[in-house]
Design an enzyme around this catalytic site. Sequence first.
Site, PDB file in Angstrom:
ATOM      1  N   ASP A  80     -12.343  -5.836  78.466  1.00  0.00           N
ATOM      2  CA  ASP A  80     -13.114  -5.592  79.799  1.00  0.00           C
ATOM      3  C   ASP A  80     -13.675  -6.930  80.381  1.00  0.00           C
ATOM      4  O   ASP A  80     -13.530  -8.056  80.055  1.00  0.00           O
ATOM      5  CB  ASP A  80     -14.431  -4.970  79.287  1.00  0.00           C
ATOM      6  CG  ASP A  80     -14.204  -3.550  78.990  1.00  0.00           C
ATOM      7  OD1 ASP A  80     -13.035  -3.028  78.992  1.00  0.00           O
ATOM      8  OD2 ASP A  80     -15.284  -2.555  78.484  1.00  0.00           O
ATOM      9  N   HIS A 131     -12.862  -1.457  86.441  1.00  0.00           N
ATOM     10  CA  HIS A 131     -14.200  -1.737  85.551  1.00  0.00           C
ATOM     11  C   HIS A 131     -15.331  -1.706  86.631  1.00  0.00           C
ATOM     12  O   HIS A 131     -16.442  -2.661  86.349  1.00  0.00           O
ATOM     13  CB  HIS A 131     -13.903  -3.027  84.900  1.00  0.00           C
ATOM     14  CG  HIS A 131     -14.976  -2.961  83.560  1.00  0.00           C
ATOM     15  ND1 HIS A 131     -15.625  -1.727  82.771  1.00  0.00           N
ATOM     16  CD2 HIS A 131     -15.953  -3.956  83.230  1.00  0.00           C
ATOM     17  CE1 HIS A 131     -16.513  -2.194  81.868  1.00  0.00           C
ATOM     18  NE2 HIS A 131     -16.747  -3.303  82.028  1.00  0.00           N
ATOM     19  N   HIS A 232     -13.564  -7.769  74.787  1.00  0.00           N
ATOM     20  CA  HIS A 232     -13.794  -8.649  76.275  1.00  0.00           C
ATOM     21  C   HIS A 232     -12.789  -9.973  76.461  1.00  0.00           C
ATOM     22  O   HIS A 232     -12.707 -10.726  75.539  1.00  0.00           O
ATOM     23  CB  HIS A 232     -15.021  -9.171  76.211  1.00  0.00           C
ATOM     24  CG  HIS A 232     -16.159  -8.010  76.413  1.00  0.00           C
ATOM     25  ND1 HIS A 232     -16.432  -7.271  75.142  1.00  0.00           N
ATOM     26  CD2 HIS A 232     -16.746  -6.928  77.342  1.00  0.00           C
ATOM     27  CE1 HIS A 232     -17.223  -6.346  75.540  1.00  0.00           C
ATOM     28  NE2 HIS A 232     -17.442  -6.003  76.877  1.00  0.00           N
TER      29      HIS A 232
END
Length: 747
Positions: A80, A131, A232
């Site tokens: 992400d 996202h 991430h």
Amino acid sequence: MRPQPRAHWVLLALGMVVLLGALLLDTFVVGHVGQGAQPTAGPAGTVPETVHQGGPLIGDTGSGLSSRATPDRTVVLTFDDGPDPEWTPKILDVLRRNGVKATFFVTGAAAAQHQDVLARIDAEGHEVGLHTFTHVDLGKVDETRARLELGQTGLVVASGTGKSSRLVRPPYSNRPDAVDDEDLVGIERITAAGDLALLSDLDSEDWRRPGVDTVLANATPKDDKGAVVLMHDGGGDRSQTVAALEKLIPALKERGFTFQTTSGAFGISQATAPATATERAQGTAVSLAVRFSRFVTELLTWLVVISSALALARAAVLLVTTAIHARRKPGKHAPRLEPQMVTVLVPAYNEEAGIEATVRTILASTTPVHVIVIDDGSTDRTSEVVKSLHLPNVSLVRQKNAGKAAALNTGLRHTRTELVVMVDGDTVLEPETVGNLVQPFADHAVGAVSGNAKVGNRSGILGRWQHIEYVIGFNLDRRMYDVMQCMPTVPGAVGGFRVSALREVGGVPEDTLAEDTDLTMALERAGWSVVYQESARAWTEAPASLGQLWRQRYRWCYGTLQAMWKHRGAVFERGMGGKLGRRALPYLFLYQVALPVLAPAIDVFAVLSLWTDPARGALAWLGFLALQLVPAVIAFRLDGERLRPLWAVALQPIVYRQLMYLVVIQSVITAMAGAVLPWQKLKRTGSAAQNAPEIDETTVPLYRANLRPPRGPVRPPGTGGPTGRGQARPGRAPGRTGTRSAPRDRA
């Protein structure tokens, strides 16, 4: 003659709108990525069991939400908050070495700025999901904002990959059993648009940076069940993620796990589709806008830093040189100028309101003077007023209107003294002004002396602002120029000159609008020294309206640009000319051209900072105010002025400073367009003497009764200036060649 440009204000306004739009986009969109409200656990009474007890992939079947679990012994690596120009490529390198494909959920703001990284993700066979654009919690914003967040991100992805994606990961999401009512709102908005929401089975919590071993433990399945692993690749330092990934993939492969993308693991055939040409074009436009806004913000950040450093440097130099200048005292063996007649030239165009006060205060000088008033084609009663005075040692010369420089050259042709003082037709002198102004000419190297001009009509906010500007300019800037031996301007309001020096440079130049600056630079390039005499005070009338102020400063600024360009060759010269070229010209360019041109953009940037970081913005404003007030207090003390008007400094940035910036911008644009600016004459009211010291006109100087202006040609001075420049050169008239002689009256 080229006309003045008319459209540049429209272009300037359009440019400011574009700049403001870019700053707003970066400040309130790109700059707020990840700065939304943080998630908090809330009630989950409306969350269906199909979500709470289901798998991480959630969709809408038409009859309600459904979910799918991750297949056993299958791992879906998801990343992400990227793409990040530093950490995403390192993660891609790890995945490539291990032959693993993953799914990257990108934010629109990051993807727009790093389209090359986004393109590499797609080119290497990884999957790209959405996202949101600014990492906002979809359950905490309205439906319109949610649609924009996902729609704009989709366009950016389409631009970078050529594909549109149906996969969405809601920011701040976790496992299905942690979904609350607010999370459900966001999921429903995703699925209602026909997209799929992907949560996670395992959260590595790498965003906390708890250590590589902890990240690895959090991302490792405890049994043979499959898992969507949340990691991430953006949002900060991801070195622990990269290190944990290097260990995680080989360890899970040894346990028999396979790695797949989201589509591969869940068997989704239409997770991505080719983007249309319209989607790609719109995405490109969004990406360019984001990158432009980021570029503008970063550029202005650097400009703020640079301008702040320059402002501090200027303040330091001014204070140091002012201290040096203030401590200077003539030695007991310093030369003294013998009493002699001084000619005072007063060019006048429509000066009926103030010419009498000007002439009378000049005649009240403690030094013998001969006053020559040159009426430059006035359309009012200027000549009649001068003639009606019937004062001794006053001559009136009339000519057709030709401009101030031509009027001064006419006056020089009627001058029969070696020293001459030039004052404006609205200027009021103190009795000691002329004597103090000519005293530095005891040094034969001095060709010109700048006096200390003061604002007479300083009532009202506009008058106070100009009063502050004059006091600072004459008591700090001119002291600095004097110490650095690079005086760029002897002001037209009050300046003294050696006639032989004027003859050497051909008189007062008539080809620029700032004849005082042009003349001063020419004298220095000819080898003459130009100094400042702070005790030679003259009171002048400043513009009384914003319109008049605009016209005056426009002419000054444009003329200064002309003079700077005309004398640009001084940069390569030696002696006084070299000091002018390598000291004054760069200073003028930096502080009177470059920084004012950039200042409006910097001001907009500073104002926006009050919303993004109010404490720092307020501190910066107070620091800037202090940077103005400290030198102002010193200048006022040096000039013997009361400090009361300095409260107006705090209001200067609102109107006065912006007006000065726009003057510089218009002057630069006009100069670049090659336009010719006409002379801008101000309407006089005779208010220059409002705050000047009172003069007792019953006191007649001793010289007035028994001295008359000399007649005949000027005798060459006995001693020359530098390299013999003090001698008048044969055949060099102080005026321009071909100018007709003007009629002369005895007033």
